[in-house]
Design a protein around this motif. Sequence first.
Motif, mmCIF file in Angstrom:
data_model
loop_
_atom_site.group_PDB
_atom_site.id
_atom_site.type_symbol
_atom_site.label_atom_id
_atom_site.label_comp_id
_atom_site.label_asym_id
_atom_site.label_seq_id
_atom_site.Cartn_x
_atom_site.Cartn_y
_atom_site.Cartn_z
ATOM 1 N N HIS A 158 0.365 13.369 -13.497
ATOM 2 C CA HIS A 158 1.685 13.972 -13.469
ATOM 3 C C HIS A 158 2.241 14.022 -12.051
ATOM 4 O O HIS A 158 1.504 14.216 -11.083
ATOM 5 N N GLY A 159 3.551 13.887 -11.948
ATOM 6 C CA GLY A 159 4.226 14.059 -10.674
ATOM 7 C C GLY A 159 3.703 13.116 -9.605
ATOM 8 O O GLY A 159 3.375 11.956 -9.848
ATOM 9 N N TRP A 160 3.631 13.607 -8.389
ATOM 10 C CA TRP A 160 3.223 12.779 -7.249
ATOM 11 C C TRP A 160 1.836 12.174 -7.460
ATOM 12 O O TRP A 160 1.554 11.071 -6.992
ATOM 13 N N ALA A 161 0.959 12.892 -8.178
ATOM 14 C CA ALA A 161 -0.414 12.427 -8.343
ATOM 15 C C ALA A 161 -0.501 11.188 -9.224
ATOM 16 O O ALA A 161 -1.538 10.533 -9.271
ATOM 17 N N ALA A 162 0.569 10.850 -9.949
ATOM 18 C CA ALA A 162 0.571 9.637 -10.757
ATOM 19 C C ALA A 162 0.820 8.398 -9.918
ATOM 20 O O ALA A 162 0.598 7.279 -10.382
ATOM 21 N N ALA A 163 1.300 8.565 -8.690
ATOM 22 C CA ALA A 163 1.624 7.411 -7.854
ATOM 23 C C ALA A 163 0.386 6.557 -7.609
ATOM 24 O O ALA A 163 -0.698 7.074 -7.362
ATOM 25 N N THR B 11 0.813 -1.220 0.000
ATOM 26 C CA THR B 11 0.000 0.000 0.000
ATOM 27 C C THR B 11 0.845 1.267 0.000
ATOM 28 O O THR B 11 0.469 2.280 0.589
ATOM 29 N N ILE B 12 1.975 1.220 -0.677
ATOM 30 C CA ILE B 12 2.811 2.402 -0.865
ATOM 31 C C ILE B 12 2.651 2.860 -2.316
ATOM 32 O O ILE B 12 3.063 2.143 -3.237
ATOM 33 N N PRO B 13 2.040 4.021 -2.586
ATOM 34 C CA PRO B 13 1.835 4.473 -3.967
ATOM 35 C C PRO B 13 3.166 4.784 -4.650
ATOM 36 O O PRO B 13 4.004 5.491 -4.083
ATOM 37 N N VAL B 14 3.355 4.261 -5.848
ATOM 38 C CA VAL B 14 4.639 4.380 -6.550
ATOM 39 C C VAL B 14 4.447 4.905 -7.959
ATOM 40 O O VAL B 14 3.351 4.886 -8.522
ATOM 41 N N TYR C 241 8.024 7.178 -4.759
ATOM 42 C CA TYR C 241 6.787 6.901 -4.047
ATOM 43 C C TYR C 241 6.232 8.189 -3.458
ATOM 44 O O TYR C 241 6.952 9.189 -3.326
ATOM 45 N N HIS C 242 4.928 8.172 -3.163
ATOM 46 C CA HIS C 242 4.260 9.327 -2.568
ATOM 47 C C HIS C 242 4.199 9.106 -1.065
ATOM 48 O O HIS C 242 3.342 8.353 -0.584
ATOM 49 N N PRO C 243 5.095 9.739 -0.284
ATOM 50 C CA PRO C 243 5.136 9.484 1.160
ATOM 51 C C PRO C 243 3.808 9.770 1.849
ATOM 52 O O PRO C 243 3.340 8.972 2.669
ATOM 53 N N GLY C 244 3.196 10.915 1.522
ATOM 54 C CA GLY C 244 1.942 11.267 2.169
ATOM 55 C C GLY C 244 0.859 10.243 1.916
ATOM 56 O O GLY C 244 0.042 9.943 2.787
ATOM 57 N N GLY C 245 0.838 9.668 0.697
ATOM 58 C CA GLY C 245 -0.150 8.659 0.366
ATOM 59 C C GLY C 245 0.035 7.374 1.146
ATOM 60 O O GLY C 245 -0.893 6.577 1.281
ATOM 61 N N ALA C 246 1.236 7.161 1.652
ATOM 62 C CA ALA C 246 1.532 5.987 2.468
ATOM 63 C C ALA C 246 1.503 6.318 3.957
ATOM 64 O O ALA C 246 1.861 5.472 4.779
ATOM 65 N N LYS D 32 -1.160 19.315 -8.872
ATOM 66 C CA LYS D 32 -2.273 18.441 -8.516
ATOM 67 C C LYS D 32 -3.115 18.093 -9.724
ATOM 68 O O LYS D 32 -3.713 17.024 -9.804
ATOM 69 N N THR D 33 -3.174 18.978 -10.707
ATOM 70 C CA THR D 33 -3.951 18.739 -11.913
ATOM 71 C C THR D 33 -3.016 18.665 -13.107
ATOM 72 O O THR D 33 -1.890 19.140 -13.053
#
Length: 290
Positions: A69-74, A26-29, A98-103, A57-58
């Motif tokens: 794009h960027g972190w939002a693609a994780a 469950t770590i977004p990558v 990976y997106h740390p906040g998403g994890a 973000k968009t």
Amino acid sequence: MTQPVPIRRAPGGPLLATALDLAARTIPVLPLRAGKVPFGNCPACRDNACGGRPNMKTPGPCHCPRTCHGWAAATTDPATLTGPAWAPVWEQAQAVAYHPGGAGLTVVDLDHPDAIAWARQHLPATRTVATTRGEHWIYQGAMQSANAVRDGVDIKSTMQYARWLGPGTSILTALPDAVRALIVKEPPSVRAVQHAVGGSAPAGSGQCRHRTPSYLDRGIAMAAQQITEASSAVHATVYRTFLAVLAAHGRCGCLADAHVGRLFAAAQAKGEGPRHCQDAWTNARTRLGL
């Protein structure tokens, strides 16, 4: 003579294998190309051909059906990671991010030895990962990201990505207040606030109806909340909020140092510097003729 059987590489190679392993935890990558730059996750946006901007973000000017794009693609979706949009990307990728906040994580990125020495003195020990120039200190818990909170120190958590450099060593520690405090700038001094407001109430103005807690305090709280909840165009949001506050309270002298200090502190917590706050306040006063 029996010919040797050629070794077949798994599609995507070791980077995809790493990404799938992280996604299963469950770590977004997402994949990174050379220069630690993200790919898009759809063919039209590959290499940012559509003009999309990494870290936003968009997707920017393109009309993607989803943010890519960027972190939002994780993502943690194996179908996306191995699907037709990303399958050829892994062969070109240079690293996994990976997106740390998403994890539910926060990375304190320490960029040089002096920054590491500072962290050892001021922050609680936690899981540590060696980087090219320094270390990543990883804490359990998410927070707002911020760059250059001090020399050689960045905070990577929500709306940000970090390179995956391995599991690290030591036990993961809960995100401490000492790290959260790094993104909170000191509010402006009383003298600076008095200058920004333009002095005390005009003589003879009398008791102002805005002084009642049910009006003034609620208005300041709502204004600070509006700034805090801004997810994009923070500078414009700060200016518009300052403009609204001054339109309501700027002519009667009811604004106190604490009120303006609270607004400035909210703006600085979103990444606005003291000079940006001062400029936005001054521009708002000029717009209203104060």
